[in-house]
Design a protein around this motif. Structure first.
Motif, mmCIF file in Angstrom:
data_model
loop_
_atom_site.group_PDB
_atom_site.id
_atom_site.type_symbol
_atom_site.label_atom_id
_atom_site.label_comp_id
_atom_site.label_asym_id
_atom_site.label_seq_id
_atom_site.Cartn_x
_atom_site.Cartn_y
_atom_site.Cartn_z
ATOM 1 N N SER A 14 0.719 -1.256 0.047
ATOM 2 C CA SER A 14 0.005 -0.178 -0.102
ATOM 3 C C SER A 14 0.988 1.242 0.155
ATOM 4 O O SER A 14 1.907 1.275 0.756
ATOM 5 C CB SER A 14 -1.013 -0.061 1.175
ATOM 6 O OG SER A 14 -1.916 1.050 1.262
ATOM 7 N N LYS A 18 -2.798 4.210 -4.075
ATOM 8 C CA LYS A 18 -3.554 2.788 -4.189
ATOM 9 C C LYS A 18 -2.944 1.781 -3.364
ATOM 10 O O LYS A 18 -1.728 2.070 -2.989
ATOM 11 C CB LYS A 18 -3.572 2.397 -5.602
ATOM 12 C CG LYS A 18 -2.169 2.168 -6.216
ATOM 13 C CD LYS A 18 -2.350 1.655 -7.667
ATOM 14 C CE LYS A 18 -0.911 1.467 -8.268
ATOM 15 N NZ LYS A 18 -0.137 0.408 -7.642
ATOM 16 N N ASP A 20 -2.217 -2.504 -3.713
ATOM 17 C CA ASP A 20 -2.212 -3.536 -4.591
ATOM 18 C C ASP A 20 -2.543 -4.953 -3.448
ATOM 19 O O ASP A 20 -1.785 -4.849 -2.545
ATOM 20 C CB ASP A 20 -1.058 -3.792 -5.245
ATOM 21 C CG ASP A 20 -0.827 -2.844 -6.371
ATOM 22 O OD1 ASP A 20 -1.939 -2.519 -6.981
ATOM 23 O OD2 ASP A 20 0.089 -2.359 -6.606
ATOM 24 N N GLN A 34 -7.194 -4.352 -6.351
ATOM 25 C CA GLN A 34 -6.561 -3.124 -5.966
ATOM 26 C C GLN A 34 -7.668 -2.343 -5.257
ATOM 27 O O GLN A 34 -8.978 -2.483 -5.306
ATOM 28 C CB GLN A 34 -6.571 -1.925 -7.026
ATOM 29 C CG GLN A 34 -4.918 -2.242 -7.615
ATOM 30 C CD GLN A 34 -4.625 -1.250 -8.650
ATOM 31 O OE1 GLN A 34 -5.359 -0.342 -9.058
ATOM 32 N NE2 GLN A 34 -3.458 -1.221 -9.275
#
Length: 285
Positions: A14, A18, A20, A34
């Motif tokens: 993170s 964003k 993942d 995501q």
């Protein structure tokens, strides 16, 4: 590595922009998705819980045993406890929290020593001995440091535009590209939240205009500053330097050019750590 073969694990990488995620099933296969970014330096525990609720549909039905959360801002005990509480509270499983820098080191180096670097919205680096990070030059954030990052590239670009340093045609192209006025830029940087995200979002203009000498100079000098103020404080003559992050990936041609000029050996460049993290937690590297 998975602690129990009959349980899935959830990996998170993170940043401010964003997060993942990868759900590693008991068969070793990964399902990736995501969500919004999580950074405990900028968000409260309740903010983090709101993001975590976005995760629930993706893990529904999985026999989830543990979460390994790697994130920006997760280098201090109070921030780690905040994330642990938010993640475990929503998903109802144990959560182990580490810094995004350890994620980069594990993804890039596995169990081998090396210098691991992040060049994304922010920047960071460390020397990793194959087991742990043993040296770290503090990144200091985009105001005092973060050389080579998207936020700093955006900051340098905006500053040169507003001060009239860039050629007039390039300045006009910049303001037309983003539909921003000078006052709007100042407001976004000084009065609104997440100025680092805003500035990083402007940095693609640099990539689009690398044929302009004034633009190329911003990028090359920022990378050179990253090497001088960070990488060269480690034993870079004996160890390769590895990179992950969107800036490292998209600007890799110029990153490697500066590294060559400075006598630095570049090893692996990954667009994001998750691919390497999956291999690490499977025990493949």
């Amino acid at each position: 590595m998975m602690e129990k073969k009959n349980e899935a694990i959830l990996l998170a990488d993170s940043g401010s922009t964003k997060t993942d995620w990868a759900l590693l099933g008991v068969d070793g296969r990964a399902a990736e998705f995501q969500t919004a970014g999580i950074n405990p330096f900028y968000q409260s525990e309740e903010d983090i819980r709101l993001v975590m609720r976005e995760v629930l549909p993706f893990v529904d039905g999985a026999c989830l045993g543990k979460v390994y959360f790697y994130g920006a801002g997760c280098a201090f005990p109070e921030k780690i406890r905040m994330v642990e509480s938010a993640v475990a509270g929503v998903l109802q499983v144990p959560c182990e929290v580490h810094s995004d820098l350890l994620a980069a080191a594990r993804a890039l180096c596995g169990h081998r020593p090396g210098i691991a670097c992040i060049l994304g919205t922010g920047s960071n680096s460390c020397f990793y001995d194959g087991q742990a990070m043993v040296a770290n030059v503090s990144p200091l954030g985009f105001i005092l440091g973060d050389e080579g990052s998207g936020a700093v590239l955006g900051k340098l670009l905006v500053a040169d535009c507003l001060k009239g340093v860039l050629p007039p045609l390039v300045q006009e192209r910049f303001f037309r590209r983003f539909g921003l006025s000078r006052q709007e830029v100042m407001d976004r940087v000084y009065k609104q939240s997440f100025p680092n995200r805003f500035l990083a979002g402007l940095s693609p203009f640099l990539l689009e205009n690398m044929g302009e000498p004034s633009i190329r100079a911003i990028v090359l000098e920022s990378f050179r500053s990253f090497f001088h103020r960070n990488v060269m404080q480690y034993d870079y003559r004996r160890h390769a330097v590895h990179f992950t992050g969107s800036v490292a990936w998209h600007y890799r041609e110029w990153l490697e050019q500066v590294a060559c000029e400075e006598g630095v050996e570049v090893g692996i460049i990954l667009p994001r750590p998750m691919e390497g993290l999956e291999r690490y937690h499977r025990g493949d590297i």
